[in-house]
Design a protein around this motif. Structure first.
Motif, short mmCIF file in Angstrom:
data_model
loop_
_atom_site.label_atom_id
_atom_site.label_comp_id
_atom_site.label_asym_id
_atom_site.label_seq_id
_atom_site.Cartn_x
_atom_site.Cartn_y
_atom_site.Cartn_z
N ALA A 91 0.82 -1.21 0.00
CA ALA A 91 0.00 0.00 0.00
C ALA A 91 0.86 1.26 0.00
N GLU A 141 -5.34 8.77 -3.07
CA GLU A 141 -4.11 8.26 -2.47
C GLU A 141 -4.30 8.02 -0.99
N PHE A 180 2.26 1.73 -3.51
CA PHE A 180 1.23 2.21 -4.44
C PHE A 180 0.95 3.69 -4.20
N SER A 181 0.93 4.12 -2.94
CA SER A 181 0.74 5.54 -2.64
C SER A 181 1.89 6.37 -3.19
N VAL A 216 -5.95 4.73 -0.27
CA VAL A 216 -5.03 3.60 -0.33
C VAL A 216 -4.40 3.35 1.04
N ARG A 217 -4.17 4.43 1.79
CA ARG A 217 -3.58 4.31 3.12
C ARG A 217 -4.63 4.18 4.21
#
Length: 289
Positions: A49, A162, A52-53, A165-166
């Protein structure tokens, strides 16, 4: 000397972004991610994750502009060299032993250089977005502005995604509600490069690139040295808000309670002038007795 100065904009417009300027952009983006609240915890719980961020911060402009033009949003992954370079920066900033990499790049002298070089890449991104949109939609100046804006400020514009995602959901931080300076500057640049591309702005593209970059770098470095986050467009924004959108300046209502910074008292809490004078007289009488 005069001939050399005339060649400066042209040479600047041919400056390659890879690898050094792109590397600075990746470093600035990953540092911004690491300084977000809870990002370090996410990197320890889920490295996927976190990665990806980081890619959204580094390639957010390409992802958002591709979505706008109905192109594959994963097209940036085709450039394996850039992805590997960004991933290497992400790994060093987050997982270097004793946090040595982050401590090095976060020092003020190095950070100023990285921030300035990253702003140079913004010019190329905005200009590239405008030209890319023009290749799909001839003379569609609105699309050119929007795509150029998205390419230059994509990391900020998709910050809410974003954050998801976190595992964070903060809709009040939407950049459209309160734009940061990079998003504003990217919008202004998209308008300028679109006007130049449509021959409405009588200036050569290399000259516009140099002037716009000087403005970006100068504003960024000055803001970092002074600690100021105010926008140079603030007076113009206020004037346009009053003239075009009916925004009213904050007015002071007579008799309205004023709360100081500590929020502990107001006008109604303060004793009247007569009461203060009376209490002073009583204290003075006690002393004389």
């Amino acid at each position: 000397m005069e001939q050399f100065l005339e060649q400066v904009p042209l040479r600047f417009s041919r400056l390659p972004m890879f690898p050094f300027f792109d590397l600075a952009h990746y470093a600035a983006s990953v540092m911004t991610l690491k300084e977000q609240r809870g990002a370090v915890e996410v990197s320890q719980q889920s490295p996927v994750a976190c990665w990806f961020s980081a890619m959204l911060w580094c390639f957010g402009g390409s992802v958002l502009s591709s979505l706008m033009l109905a192109e594959p949003p994963v097209a940036f992954l085709a450039n394996a060299t850039s992805v590997l370079l960004a991933s290497s920066v992400w790994y060093l900033v987050f997982y270097c032993p004793h946090d040595l990499a982050y401590c090095f790049v976060s020092g003020l002298p190095v950070r100023l250089v990285i921030a300035g070089m990253a702003e140079v890449t913004r010019t190329w991104k905005v200009m590239g977005g405008v030209a890319h949109a023009h290749s799909h939609y001839k003379n569609a100046w609105i699309i050119m502005i929007i795509v150029g804006w998205a390419r230059g400020a994509g990391g900020g514009l998709i910050s809410n995604f974003e954050q998801l995602v976190r595992g964070v959901w903060k809709p009040e931080t939407n950049e459209l509600l309160k734009m940061s300076n990079p998003v504003k500057f990217s919008m202004v640049g998209a308008v300028l490069f679109t006007m130049q591309h449509m021959y409405y702005l009588p200036i050569e593209k290399p000259n516009l690139m140099l002037l716009y970059t000087i403005f970006l770098v100068g504003t960024k470095v000055t803001g970092m040295l002074t600690g100021s986050t105010s926008s140079p467009f603030a007076p113009l924004e206020k004037a346009l808000g009053y003239l075009l959108f009916g925004l009213q300046p904050p007015s002071k209502v007579k008799g309205e309670a004023r709360v100081p910074h500590n929020g502990t008292s107001s006008v109604s809490d303060r004793p009247a002038g007569g009461e203060v004078l009376e209490s002073v007289k009583k204290r003075h009488a006690k002393k004389t007795e």
